[in-house]
Design a protein around this motif. Structure first.
Motif, PDB file in Angstrom:
ATOM      1  N   ARG A 183     -33.030 -11.892   0.680  1.00 21.72           N
ATOM      2  CA  ARG A 183     -32.547 -10.187   0.426  1.00 21.72           C
ATOM      3  C   ARG A 183     -32.890 -10.033  -1.083  1.00 21.72           C
ATOM      4  O   ARG A 183     -33.135  -9.285  -1.909  1.00 21.72           O
ATOM      5  CB  ARG A 183     -31.235 -10.186   0.507  1.00 21.72           C
ATOM      6  CG  ARG A 183     -31.108  -8.441   0.886  1.00 21.72           C
ATOM      7  CD  ARG A 183     -29.412  -7.743   0.979  1.00 21.72           C
ATOM      8  NE  ARG A 183     -28.658  -8.798   0.795  1.00 21.72           N
ATOM      9  CZ  ARG A 183     -27.940  -9.315   1.339  1.00 21.72           C
ATOM     10  NH1 ARG A 183     -27.656  -9.226   2.719  1.00 21.72           N
ATOM     11  NH2 ARG A 183     -26.889  -9.850   1.240  1.00 21.72           N
ATOM     12  N   ALA A 184     -32.509 -10.323  -2.082  1.00 21.45           N
ATOM     13  CA  ALA A 184     -32.525 -10.684  -3.557  1.00 21.45           C
ATOM     14  C   ALA A 184     -34.365 -11.161  -3.875  1.00 21.45           C
ATOM     15  O   ALA A 184     -34.914 -10.429  -4.419  1.00 21.45           O
ATOM     16  CB  ALA A 184     -31.621 -12.129  -4.456  1.00 21.45           C
ATOM     17  N   ARG A 185     -35.314 -12.084  -2.886  1.00 22.47           N
ATOM     18  CA  ARG A 185     -36.080 -12.502  -3.336  1.00 22.47           C
ATOM     19  C   ARG A 185     -37.351 -11.020  -2.887  1.00 22.47           C
ATOM     20  O   ARG A 185     -37.501 -10.816  -3.540  1.00 22.47           O
ATOM     21  CB  ARG A 185     -36.843 -13.897  -2.438  1.00 22.47           C
ATOM     22  CG  ARG A 185     -36.242 -15.438  -3.008  1.00 22.47           C
ATOM     23  CD  ARG A 185     -37.032 -15.957  -2.695  1.00 22.47           C
ATOM     24  NE  ARG A 185     -36.157 -15.863  -1.612  1.00 22.47           N
ATOM     25  CZ  ARG A 185     -35.583 -16.832  -0.605  1.00 22.47           C
ATOM     26  NH1 ARG A 185     -35.162 -18.009  -1.733  1.00 22.47           N
ATOM     27  NH2 ARG A 185     -35.544 -17.468   0.426  1.00 22.47           N
ATOM     28  N   ALA A 186     -36.689 -10.470  -1.586  1.00 26.29           N
ATOM     29  CA  ALA A 186     -37.231  -9.044  -1.408  1.00 26.29           C
ATOM     30  C   ALA A 186     -36.825  -8.211  -2.532  1.00 26.29           C
ATOM     31  O   ALA A 186     -38.199  -7.297  -2.669  1.00 26.29           O
ATOM     32  CB  ALA A 186     -36.468  -9.383  -0.003  1.00 26.29           C
ATOM     33  N   ALA A 187     -35.460  -7.962  -2.576  1.00 29.75           N
ATOM     34  CA  ALA A 187     -35.982  -6.899  -4.045  1.00 29.75           C
ATOM     35  C   ALA A 187     -36.590  -7.320  -5.325  1.00 29.75           C
ATOM     36  O   ALA A 187     -36.768  -6.911  -5.929  1.00 29.75           O
ATOM     37  CB  ALA A 187     -34.208  -6.890  -4.206  1.00 29.75           C
ATOM     38  N   ASP A 188     -36.345  -8.424  -5.483  1.00 30.72           N
ATOM     39  CA  ASP A 188     -37.392  -8.773  -7.248  1.00 30.72           C
ATOM     40  C   ASP A 188     -39.014  -8.862  -6.343  1.00 30.72           C
ATOM     41  O   ASP A 188     -39.247  -8.102  -7.444  1.00 30.72           O
ATOM     42  CB  ASP A 188     -37.324 -10.135  -7.443  1.00 30.72           C
ATOM     43  CG  ASP A 188     -35.288 -10.899  -7.799  1.00 30.72           C
ATOM     44  OD1 ASP A 188     -34.760  -9.447  -8.386  1.00 30.72           O
ATOM     45  OD2 ASP A 188     -35.338 -11.951  -7.230  1.00 30.72           O
TER      46      ASP A 188
ATOM     47  N   ALA B  22     -41.078  -6.275  -8.496  1.00 32.57           N
ATOM     48  CA  ALA B  22     -42.315  -5.955  -9.276  1.00 32.57           C
ATOM     49  C   ALA B  22     -43.354  -5.765  -9.337  1.00 32.57           C
ATOM     50  O   ALA B  22     -44.210  -4.917 -10.222  1.00 32.57           O
ATOM     51  CB  ALA B  22     -42.259  -8.165  -8.918  1.00 32.57           C
ATOM     52  N   ALA B  23     -43.979  -5.027  -7.892  1.00 26.20           N
ATOM     53  CA  ALA B  23     -44.482  -4.354  -7.589  1.00 26.20           C
ATOM     54  C   ALA B  23     -44.316  -3.073  -8.294  1.00 26.20           C
ATOM     55  O   ALA B  23     -45.312  -2.453  -8.571  1.00 26.20           O
ATOM     56  CB  ALA B  23     -44.479  -4.135  -5.737  1.00 26.20           C
ATOM     57  N   GLU B  24     -43.368  -2.300  -7.971  1.00 32.47           N
ATOM     58  CA  GLU B  24     -42.946  -0.691  -9.148  1.00 32.47           C
ATOM     59  C   GLU B  24     -43.389  -1.037 -10.609  1.00 32.47           C
ATOM     60  O   GLU B  24     -44.151  -0.173 -11.254  1.00 32.47           O
ATOM     61  CB  GLU B  24     -41.537  -1.034  -8.543  1.00 32.47           C
ATOM     62  CG  GLU B  24     -41.155  -0.209  -7.719  1.00 32.47           C
ATOM     63  CD  GLU B  24     -39.677   0.149  -7.154  1.00 32.47           C
ATOM     64  OE1 GLU B  24     -39.182   0.356  -8.587  1.00 32.47           O
ATOM     65  OE2 GLU B  24     -39.058  -0.215  -6.080  1.00 32.47           O
ATOM     66  N   ASN B  25     -43.085  -2.409 -11.421  1.00 30.02           N
ATOM     67  CA  ASN B  25     -43.575  -2.357 -12.493  1.00 30.02           C
ATOM     68  C   ASN B  25     -44.764  -2.630 -12.880  1.00 30.02           C
ATOM     69  O   ASN B  25     -45.217  -2.505 -13.723  1.00 30.02           O
ATOM     70  CB  ASN B  25     -42.743  -4.052 -13.096  1.00 30.02           C
ATOM     71  CG  ASN B  25     -41.086  -3.361 -13.261  1.00 30.02           C
ATOM     72  OD1 ASN B  25     -40.366  -2.400 -13.298  1.00 30.02           O
ATOM     73  ND2 ASN B  25     -40.483  -5.210 -13.025  1.00 30.02           N
ATOM     74  N   ARG B  26     -45.472  -3.267 -11.838  1.00 25.99           N
ATOM     75  CA  ARG B  26     -46.809  -3.501 -12.080  1.00 25.99           C
ATOM     76  C   ARG B  26     -47.743  -2.454 -11.628  1.00 25.99           C
ATOM     77  O   ARG B  26     -48.735  -1.987 -12.187  1.00 25.99           O
ATOM     78  CB  ARG B  26     -47.192  -4.905 -10.551  1.00 25.99           C
ATOM     79  CG  ARG B  26     -46.817  -5.859 -10.993  1.00 25.99           C
ATOM     80  CD  ARG B  26     -48.198  -6.889 -10.350  1.00 25.99           C
ATOM     81  NE  ARG B  26     -47.861  -6.589  -8.742  1.00 25.99           N
ATOM     82  CZ  ARG B  26     -46.740  -6.900  -8.017  1.00 25.99           C
ATOM     83  NH1 ARG B  26     -46.452  -7.794  -8.611  1.00 25.99           N
ATOM     84  NH2 ARG B  26     -46.998  -6.922  -6.609  1.00 25.99           N
ATOM     85  N   ALA B  27     -47.629  -1.436 -10.935  1.00 26.30           N
ATOM     86  CA  ALA B  27     -47.944   0.059 -10.642  1.00 26.30           C
ATOM     87  C   ALA B  27     -47.909   1.267 -12.071  1.00 26.30           C
ATOM     88  O   ALA B  27     -48.490   1.521 -12.617  1.00 26.30           O
ATOM     89  CB  ALA B  27     -47.265   0.842  -9.648  1.00 26.30           C
ATOM     90  N   LEU B  28     -45.871   0.432 -12.857  1.00 22.82           N
ATOM     91  CA  LEU B  28     -45.496   1.492 -13.326  1.00 22.82           C
ATOM     92  C   LEU B  28     -46.952   1.166 -14.263  1.00 22.82           C
ATOM     93  O   LEU B  28     -47.025   2.118 -15.771  1.00 22.82           O
ATOM     94  CB  LEU B  28     -43.916   1.296 -13.547  1.00 22.82           C
ATOM     95  CG  LEU B  28     -43.337   2.423 -14.706  1.00 22.82           C
ATOM     96  CD1 LEU B  28     -43.452   3.913 -14.656  1.00 22.82           C
ATOM     97  CD2 LEU B  28     -42.120   1.503 -15.161  1.00 22.82           C
ATOM     98  N   HIS B  29     -46.695   0.158 -15.022  1.00 27.61           N
ATOM     99  CA  HIS B  29     -46.968  -0.586 -16.331  1.00 27.61           C
ATOM    100  C   HIS B  29     -48.711  -1.357 -16.103  1.00 27.61           C
ATOM    101  O   HIS B  29     -48.985  -1.772 -17.500  1.00 27.61           O
ATOM    102  CB  HIS B  29     -46.163  -1.757 -17.158  1.00 27.61           C
ATOM    103  CG  HIS B  29     -44.782  -1.353 -17.356  1.00 27.61           C
ATOM    104  ND1 HIS B  29     -44.332  -0.284 -18.442  1.00 27.61           N
ATOM    105  CD2 HIS B  29     -43.449  -1.636 -16.112  1.00 27.61           C
ATOM    106  CE1 HIS B  29     -43.254  -0.329 -18.388  1.00 27.61           C
ATOM    107  NE2 HIS B  29     -42.400  -1.155 -17.202  1.00 27.61           N
TER     108      HIS B  29
END
Length: 88
Positions: free
Chosen positions: A41-46, A50-57
């Motif tokens: 569950r922690a890996r899925a959240a990470d 990461a996907a959100e950060n890639r899209a954001l930055h």
């Protein structure tokens, strides 16, 4: 009281019931290691973060370096091609 009826009371209330007969035909739950489930569950959240950060930055480090190298190369080419403006 009859011994079979007492045994039936202990085994689910049915006279002559076999141990485990009440559970026949039911699907048992999957056994889950809670530590592994928590880590998954922690890996899925990470991954989601990461996907959100890639899209954001936007760009990866390699893409940023490549873009920076292109800008430097183009700037050097343009600066080298400029003519000196001297007033006559």
């Amino acid at each position: 009281p009859h011994p079979a009826s007492q045994q039936g009371i202990l085994m689910g209330g049915r006279v002559g019931a076999r141990a485990g007969a009440a559970h026949q035909g039911t699907i048992m739950a999957e056994i889950v290691n809670l530590r592994m489930a928590r880590k998954a569950r922690a890996r899925a959240a990470d991954k989601m973060q990461a996907a959100e950060n890639r899209a954001l930055h936007g760009q990866t480090k390699a893409e940023r370096k490549a873009t920076e190298a292109d800008v430097t190369r183009i700037t050097r080419t343009v600066e080298g091609a400029k003519r000196d403006r001297t007033e006559d």
